[in-house]
Design a protein around this motif. Sequence first.
Motif, PDB file in Angstrom:
ATOM      1  N   ARG A 204       0.831  -1.208   0.000  1.00 29.02           N
ATOM      2  CA  ARG A 204       0.000   0.000   0.000  1.00 29.02           C
ATOM      3  C   ARG A 204       0.867   1.261   0.000  1.00 29.02           C
ATOM      4  O   ARG A 204       0.500   2.271  -0.605  1.00 29.02           O
ATOM      5  CB  ARG A 204      -0.942   0.007   1.208  1.00 29.02           C
ATOM      6  N   SER A 205       2.007   1.185   0.662  1.00 23.27           N
ATOM      7  CA  SER A 205       2.876   2.357   0.719  1.00 23.27           C
ATOM      8  C   SER A 205       3.434   2.718  -0.655  1.00 23.27           C
ATOM      9  O   SER A 205       3.799   3.871  -0.894  1.00 23.27           O
ATOM     10  CB  SER A 205       4.018   2.125   1.716  1.00 23.27           C
ATOM     11  N   PHE A 210       3.893   6.943  -4.662  1.00 22.25           N
ATOM     12  CA  PHE A 210       3.689   7.394  -6.038  1.00 22.25           C
ATOM     13  C   PHE A 210       2.788   8.624  -6.062  1.00 22.25           C
ATOM     14  O   PHE A 210       3.034   9.571  -6.821  1.00 22.25           O
ATOM     15  CB  PHE A 210       3.075   6.267  -6.872  1.00 22.25           C
ATOM     16  N   ALA A 211       1.748   8.626  -5.240  1.00 24.14           N
ATOM     17  CA  ALA A 211       0.816   9.759  -5.209  1.00 24.14           C
ATOM     18  C   ALA A 211       1.442  11.001  -4.580  1.00 24.14           C
ATOM     19  O   ALA A 211       1.107  12.133  -4.961  1.00 24.14           O
ATOM     20  CB  ALA A 211      -0.451   9.365  -4.444  1.00 24.14           C
ATOM     21  N   ARG A 212       2.370  10.798  -3.636  1.00 22.56           N
ATOM     22  CA  ARG A 212       2.905  11.911  -2.848  1.00 22.56           C
ATOM     23  C   ARG A 212       4.114  12.579  -3.484  1.00 22.56           C
ATOM     24  O   ARG A 212       4.353  13.773  -3.278  1.00 22.56           O
ATOM     25  CB  ARG A 212       3.294  11.390  -1.465  1.00 22.56           C
ATOM     26  N   GLU A 213       4.910  11.849  -4.280  1.00 23.21           N
ATOM     27  CA  GLU A 213       6.200  12.348  -4.737  1.00 23.21           C
ATOM     28  C   GLU A 213       6.180  12.664  -6.241  1.00 23.21           C
ATOM     29  O   GLU A 213       6.247  11.773  -7.066  1.00 23.21           O
ATOM     30  CB  GLU A 213       7.302  11.330  -4.443  1.00 23.21           C
ATOM     31  N   PRO A 214       6.114  13.960  -6.600  1.00 24.12           N
ATOM     32  CA  PRO A 214       6.087  14.307  -8.036  1.00 24.12           C
ATOM     33  C   PRO A 214       7.360  13.909  -8.771  1.00 24.12           C
ATOM     34  O   PRO A 214       7.309  13.549  -9.949  1.00 24.12           O
ATOM     35  CB  PRO A 214       5.896  15.832  -8.016  1.00 24.12           C
ATOM     36  N   CYS A 220       9.281   7.918 -13.279  1.00 29.03           N
ATOM     37  CA  CYS A 220       8.569   6.746 -13.804  1.00 29.03           C
ATOM     38  C   CYS A 220       8.134   6.961 -15.250  1.00 29.03           C
ATOM     39  O   CYS A 220       8.254   6.059 -16.086  1.00 29.03           O
ATOM     40  CB  CYS A 220       7.351   6.441 -12.924  1.00 29.03           C
ATOM     41  N   LEU A 221       7.638   8.155 -15.561  1.00 25.40           N
ATOM     42  CA  LEU A 221       7.168   8.431 -16.922  1.00 25.40           C
ATOM     43  C   LEU A 221       8.324   8.434 -17.910  1.00 25.40           C
ATOM     44  O   LEU A 221       8.260   7.782 -18.969  1.00 25.40           O
ATOM     45  CB  LEU A 221       6.435   9.774 -16.955  1.00 25.40           C
ATOM     46  N   THR A 222       9.400   9.151 -17.585  1.00 26.09           N
ATOM     47  CA  THR A 222      10.526   9.210 -18.515  1.00 26.09           C
ATOM     48  C   THR A 222      11.229   7.857 -18.617  1.00 26.09           C
ATOM     49  O   THR A 222      11.683   7.463 -19.697  1.00 26.09           O
ATOM     50  CB  THR A 222      11.525  10.292 -18.092  1.00 26.09           C
ATOM     51  N   ILE A 343       9.012   1.002  -7.448  1.00 20.37           N
ATOM     52  CA  ILE A 343       8.032   1.730  -8.252  1.00 20.37           C
ATOM     53  C   ILE A 343       8.640   2.148  -9.580  1.00 20.37           C
ATOM     54  O   ILE A 343       8.058   1.949 -10.656  1.00 20.37           O
ATOM     55  CB  ILE A 343       7.520   2.959  -7.485  1.00 20.37           C
ATOM     56  N   PHE A 344       9.839   2.738  -9.511  1.00 18.54           N
ATOM     57  CA  PHE A 344      10.479   3.227 -10.736  1.00 18.54           C
ATOM     58  C   PHE A 344      10.771   2.086 -11.696  1.00 18.54           C
ATOM     59  O   PHE A 344      10.447   2.156 -12.895  1.00 18.54           O
ATOM     60  CB  PHE A 344      11.777   3.967 -10.383  1.00 18.54           C
ATOM     61  N   MET A 345      11.384   1.006 -11.203  1.00 21.11           N
ATOM     62  CA  MET A 345      11.789  -0.062 -12.100  1.00 21.11           C
ATOM     63  C   MET A 345      10.593  -0.863 -12.615  1.00 21.11           C
ATOM     64  O   MET A 345      10.649  -1.429 -13.709  1.00 21.11           O
ATOM     65  CB  MET A 345      12.791  -0.986 -11.411  1.00 21.11           C
TER      66      MET A 345
END
Length: 401
Positions: A204-205, A210-214, A220-222, A343-345
């Motif tokens: 859940r974290s 992901f929601a908290r950190e722009p 992640c997008l790039t 999350i990133f990978m």
Amino acid sequence: MIDRAQDGTSLSGRSVLVLAASCGFAVANLYYSQPLLPAMAAAFDAGAEAQGAIAMLTQLGYASGLLLFGPLGDQLDRRKLITVLLLANVAALGLCASAQNLPWLLAASVLLGLTAMSAQVIIPAVSGQVDPAQRGQTVGRLLSGLFAGTLLARTVSGYVGAHAGWRSMFLLAAALDLVLIAMVWVHLPRAGSESDLSYARLLRSLVELFAREPLLREACLTGFLLFGAFNVLWGSLAMMLAGPPYGWGSEVAGLFGLVGLVGMFASPTIGRIADRFGGRRVVGGAAILVMLAFGLVAGSIWSIAWLIAGIVVLDLGSRANLVANQTRLYALLPAVRGRLNTIFMTCYFLGGAAGSTVGTFAAGRYGWHGVAIAGMLCAGSALIATVGVRAAAQRAVQGND
């Protein structure tokens, strides 16, 4: 919740070197199949669609493994976690080697990707053991090993596949996994838990982070777009080289992995540049390099020199993207590096899966020019995203003045 950063401990240069090699061995399992895709599909009387499915499912399995097992790097002893993953990976490689039909091979490819993510436990663990001022350089060294694994895997598998068959490559990879277990136990420091969250709470974290950190969302997008572009070429390369005007087999296709080694030693330098000038500028530069690379790839229909030049530039751009994004993420929230990396990978390899699918489709329908256009669109989207975020950040600063 207990969060503990471990930036005070140091690692010897030798251990960093061995762990960089370990990252290469671990990630190589994802790429052994790429030069062998035509032979693997032909073994079951299948065509381009099967080649794309094998590449895509391996990448999707890897992304799923990152999501399911990556958070455990913040909770469990990393050496034990890596050992379990590698033993499961040995089993998956055995299933690939013994596949009797295409569905069997596809299922084994998912399991192979699912259990091949040990490098993504090693990298955040090591980043917490070095001086923060040297983190970018150290991450760059680890990623040099990782990139060497991605490139040399293709060369080795192309040679083994041509001389001993594609099944032999998977058996050799299983033996290498056992060596890797010993390397990790000797050189990766023992570390206690950095979080006392339950597994369900850890998952859940990930959503909360992901929601908290722009910055995480931007990375992640790039990462998704630029690694997608990378796999547009590599997911379709063996198929394109097997057709006109070249007509080459797996051994020659695998040799193209050596071309990418030209830029392998650039990763530590890229890390130092990211430390000095900031990750966003480096990622923007990476997107420009990838666009240039696919401009060169478009000329592959006329001369192999264009392809070689394109692979060199593509490799540099892909390295810059990964080093810069991981360096800035590891500095963001030290106590949750494992989850940030997860999350990133995950997004990064989802991009790889999408790129492999798009690449085989574009190659099958439109040839070299189709591959070039697909790759340039991915990289151009990443550049637009990076420039847009930077402009928004500048407006926010001006609005606060």
